[in-house]
Design a protein around this motif. Sequence first.
Motif, PDB file in Angstrom:
ATOM      1  N   LEU A  57       1.027  -1.272  -0.172  1.00 33.93           N
ATOM      2  CA  LEU A  57      -0.009  -0.003   0.210  1.00 33.93           C
ATOM      3  C   LEU A  57       0.941   1.445  -0.078  1.00 33.93           C
ATOM      4  CD1 LEU A  57      -2.357  -1.255   2.926  1.00 33.93           C
ATOM      5  CD2 LEU A  57      -3.191  -1.118   0.558  1.00 33.93           C
ATOM      6  N   THR A  58       0.263   2.212  -0.691  1.00 33.84           N
ATOM      7  CA  THR A  58       1.290   3.404  -0.937  1.00 33.84           C
ATOM      8  C   THR A  58       1.207   3.984   0.380  1.00 33.84           C
ATOM      9  OG1 THR A  58       0.194   4.249  -2.698  1.00 33.84           O
ATOM     10  CG2 THR A  58       0.973   5.382  -1.586  1.00 33.84           C
ATOM     11  N   ASN A  59       1.139   4.133   1.210  1.00 33.58           N
ATOM     12  CA  ASN A  59       1.011   5.171   3.317  1.00 33.58           C
ATOM     13  C   ASN A  59       1.998   4.255   3.673  1.00 33.58           C
ATOM     14  OD1 ASN A  59      -0.883   2.927   3.439  1.00 33.58           O
ATOM     15  ND2 ASN A  59      -0.872   3.582   5.528  1.00 33.58           N
ATOM     16  N   ILE A  60       2.517   2.799   3.494  1.00 34.03           N
ATOM     17  CA  ILE A  60       3.035   1.793   3.810  1.00 34.03           C
ATOM     18  C   ILE A  60       4.513   1.833   3.182  1.00 34.03           C
ATOM     19  CG2 ILE A  60       3.792  -0.078   4.549  1.00 34.03           C
ATOM     20  CD1 ILE A  60       1.013  -1.267   4.923  1.00 34.03           C
ATOM     21  N   SER A  61       4.065   1.670   1.606  1.00 36.17           N
ATOM     22  CA  SER A  61       5.778   0.928   0.895  1.00 36.17           C
ATOM     23  C   SER A  61       6.483   2.723   0.751  1.00 36.17           C
ATOM     24  CB  SER A  61       5.306   0.334  -0.120  1.00 36.17           C
ATOM     25  OG  SER A  61       6.228  -0.614  -0.306  1.00 36.17           O
ATOM     26  N   ARG A  62       5.230   3.869   0.212  1.00 41.42           N
ATOM     27  CA  ARG A  62       6.517   4.848  -0.181  1.00 41.42           C
ATOM     28  C   ARG A  62       6.528   5.672   1.065  1.00 41.42           C
ATOM     29  NH1 ARG A  62       2.467   9.041  -2.735  1.00 41.42           N
ATOM     30  NH2 ARG A  62       2.508  10.127  -0.909  1.00 41.42           N
ATOM     31  N   ALA A  63       6.429   5.059   2.863  1.00 40.01           N
ATOM     32  CA  ALA A  63       7.202   6.067   3.542  1.00 40.01           C
ATOM     33  C   ALA A  63       8.057   5.458   3.756  1.00 40.01           C
ATOM     34  CB  ALA A  63       6.017   5.805   4.722  1.00 40.01           C
ATOM     35  N   SER A  64       8.019   3.264   3.885  1.00 40.13           N
ATOM     36  CA  SER A  64       9.398   3.082   3.951  1.00 40.13           C
ATOM     37  C   SER A  64      10.704   3.145   3.100  1.00 40.13           C
ATOM     38  CB  SER A  64       9.052   1.346   3.792  1.00 40.13           C
ATOM     39  OG  SER A  64       8.148   0.925   4.766  1.00 40.13           O
ATOM     40  N   LEU A  65      10.078   3.409   1.460  1.00 42.09           N
ATOM     41  CA  LEU A  65      11.193   4.068   0.210  1.00 42.09           C
ATOM     42  C   LEU A  65      12.529   5.161   1.038  1.00 42.09           C
ATOM     43  CD1 LEU A  65      10.480   4.222  -3.587  1.00 42.09           C
ATOM     44  CD2 LEU A  65      11.817   6.474  -1.632  1.00 42.09           C
ATOM     45  N   PHE A  66      10.673   6.449   1.693  1.00 40.82           N
ATOM     46  CA  PHE A  66      11.783   7.887   2.117  1.00 40.82           C
ATOM     47  C   PHE A  66      12.152   7.584   3.498  1.00 40.82           C
ATOM     48  CE2 PHE A  66       9.339   9.137  -1.532  1.00 40.82           C
ATOM     49  CZ  PHE A  66       9.976   9.662  -2.419  1.00 40.82           C
ATOM     50  N   CYS A  67      11.998   6.490   3.942  1.00 40.81           N
ATOM     51  CA  CYS A  67      12.123   6.373   5.590  1.00 40.81           C
ATOM     52  C   CYS A  67      13.481   5.830   6.085  1.00 40.81           C
ATOM     53  CB  CYS A  67      11.445   6.209   6.602  1.00 40.81           C
ATOM     54  SG  CYS A  67       9.815   7.485   6.529  1.00 40.81           S
ATOM     55  N   GLY A  68      13.834   5.357   4.562  1.00 43.76           N
ATOM     56  CA  GLY A  68      14.856   3.985   4.620  1.00 43.76           C
ATOM     57  C   GLY A  68      14.256   2.375   6.320  1.00 43.76           C
ATOM     58  N   GLU A  69      13.315   2.519   6.371  1.00 44.58           N
ATOM     59  CA  GLU A  69      13.017   1.801   7.127  1.00 44.58           C
ATOM     60  C   GLU A  69      11.216   1.295   6.866  1.00 44.58           C
ATOM     61  OE1 GLU A  69      13.572   2.456  11.216  1.00 44.58           O
ATOM     62  OE2 GLU A  69      11.817   3.859  11.313  1.00 44.58           O
ATOM     63  N   VAL A  70      10.776  -0.376   6.997  1.00 39.88           N
ATOM     64  CA  VAL A  70       9.576  -0.539   6.783  1.00 39.88           C
ATOM     65  C   VAL A  70       8.697   0.062   8.133  1.00 39.88           C
ATOM     66  CG1 VAL A  70       7.398  -2.674   6.598  1.00 39.88           C
ATOM     67  CG2 VAL A  70      10.184  -2.892   5.670  1.00 39.88           C
ATOM     68  N   ARG A  71       7.377   1.514   7.474  1.00 37.62           N
ATOM     69  CA  ARG A  71       7.193   2.032   8.759  1.00 37.62           C
ATOM     70  C   ARG A  71       6.044   1.931   7.705  1.00 37.62           C
ATOM     71  NH1 ARG A  71       9.181   7.915  10.684  1.00 37.62           N
ATOM     72  NH2 ARG A  71       6.528   7.493  10.560  1.00 37.62           N
ATOM     73  N   SER A  72       4.632   3.150   8.020  1.00 36.90           N
ATOM     74  CA  SER A  72       3.897   3.769   7.510  1.00 36.90           C
ATOM     75  C   SER A  72       3.858   4.707   8.370  1.00 36.90           C
ATOM     76  CB  SER A  72       1.755   3.037   7.967  1.00 36.90           C
ATOM     77  OG  SER A  72       2.130   3.260   9.048  1.00 36.90           O
ATOM     78  N   GLY A  73       3.155   5.777   7.396  1.00 39.19           N
ATOM     79  CA  GLY A  73       3.470   6.990   7.414  1.00 39.19           C
ATOM     80  C   GLY A  73       2.331   8.037   6.080  1.00 39.19           C
TER      81      GLY A  73
END
Length: 393
Positions: free
Chosen positions: A176-192
């Motif tokens: 999902l976007t709020n998980i995978s895109r946040a993980s991409l930019f934050c360098g760790e698996v998370r939602s954001g």
Amino acid sequence: GENVEGALARVLEHRDAKASQAPTMAVRLHRWLTTAEEASTSLGSDLQRQINDGAWVDAAVGAVWHGSSDQVVTAAYQQLLEKVHVRRKQRDRAAASRLDQVNGSTDQRAVGVERLLAEIVDPWRRHGCALLVVLDGMSGAIATSLASEVARLGLVEWVPASTQARQSLVAALPSLTNISRASLFCGEVRSGMGEDEKRGLATAFPGAKLFHKNDLRSEGGAALPSDVAAAIRDSAVPVVGVVINAIDDATHKNDMSAWDWDLRSLDPLRALLEAAISARRAVILTSDHGHIVERGTEALSAIGAESRWRSTSSGPVGEGEVLVAGPRVAAPGAEAVLLWRDDAHYGPRHAGYHGGASLAELTIPVLVFQAAAVTTGATGWEQAAPQIPLWWN
């Protein structure tokens, strides 16, 4: 086989041949079905095969699906699509069973989206400056057609020298976007949310700037907002990030056509690429997850389920589903049930879906380009040979 190629040649001589890509794409799928299916033994090789081969199959299926108004031709297309689907389903089933094989140390390892900044963007930032464009929801199929169009602007594609093939990443789960895109930019698996993404990129690369949808509305007469154009020109900004939402937005509405994505429909991508060429910035085009297109999928009911995933509390794992758990799952309790079969969804019907575990959703294409005038690349990268599979032409 001979008959099929001969028939296609005759079709292409017809005065209306340009009107439809379906006959050419159908013959491509026919050729693909005659190629040997090599055994895949790791998630890394599943993803690489999706980028090298499966993405092109998906693109061809999109063209054949709306095939012909002739009943005889339609019946032949349906048989062909069914054979393709059987083979694709075997690949999706295998990949879904290997989702724990991410960021390992083997040669054919699958790289998680949370490693993009460290493993791909950083080497290009060291080489010079980078423009990172995240096309939210871009599947491998869309990437194949986009890559050839981008090359015509005067950009040359680069690939890892070790594989000589396009790189791919695997989405965080659920896809999902709020998980995978946040993980991409934050360098760790998370939602954001967007603010987390901006903080994440600036933390990884001090001085970096990230522009989202609302930041991309330009002044009258300009192709790009002045602050975006200025950031791309400014060599003190090591990485300029841009998120373009057009594809993901379309999957939630009903204007989804798997084949027609191009530079025109992905504004302001062309202007960004032209700015990067003149600033000699390397360009990394990627996404946060792919998607599957709605093509008569079966609607499944599950309490509280969301398009292609559900919580483990909503029932036991059924056929076509996979239970995922662990640090790469950003769902309550770090576990979830995902659909890997691409012919079903939960809840209301949309134009497309993501969140599940089919290869079309999991595989994140990574396209890297530099202006043709730039002849050196990041360490471990080389100019790409044509990436088209042999059966395509």
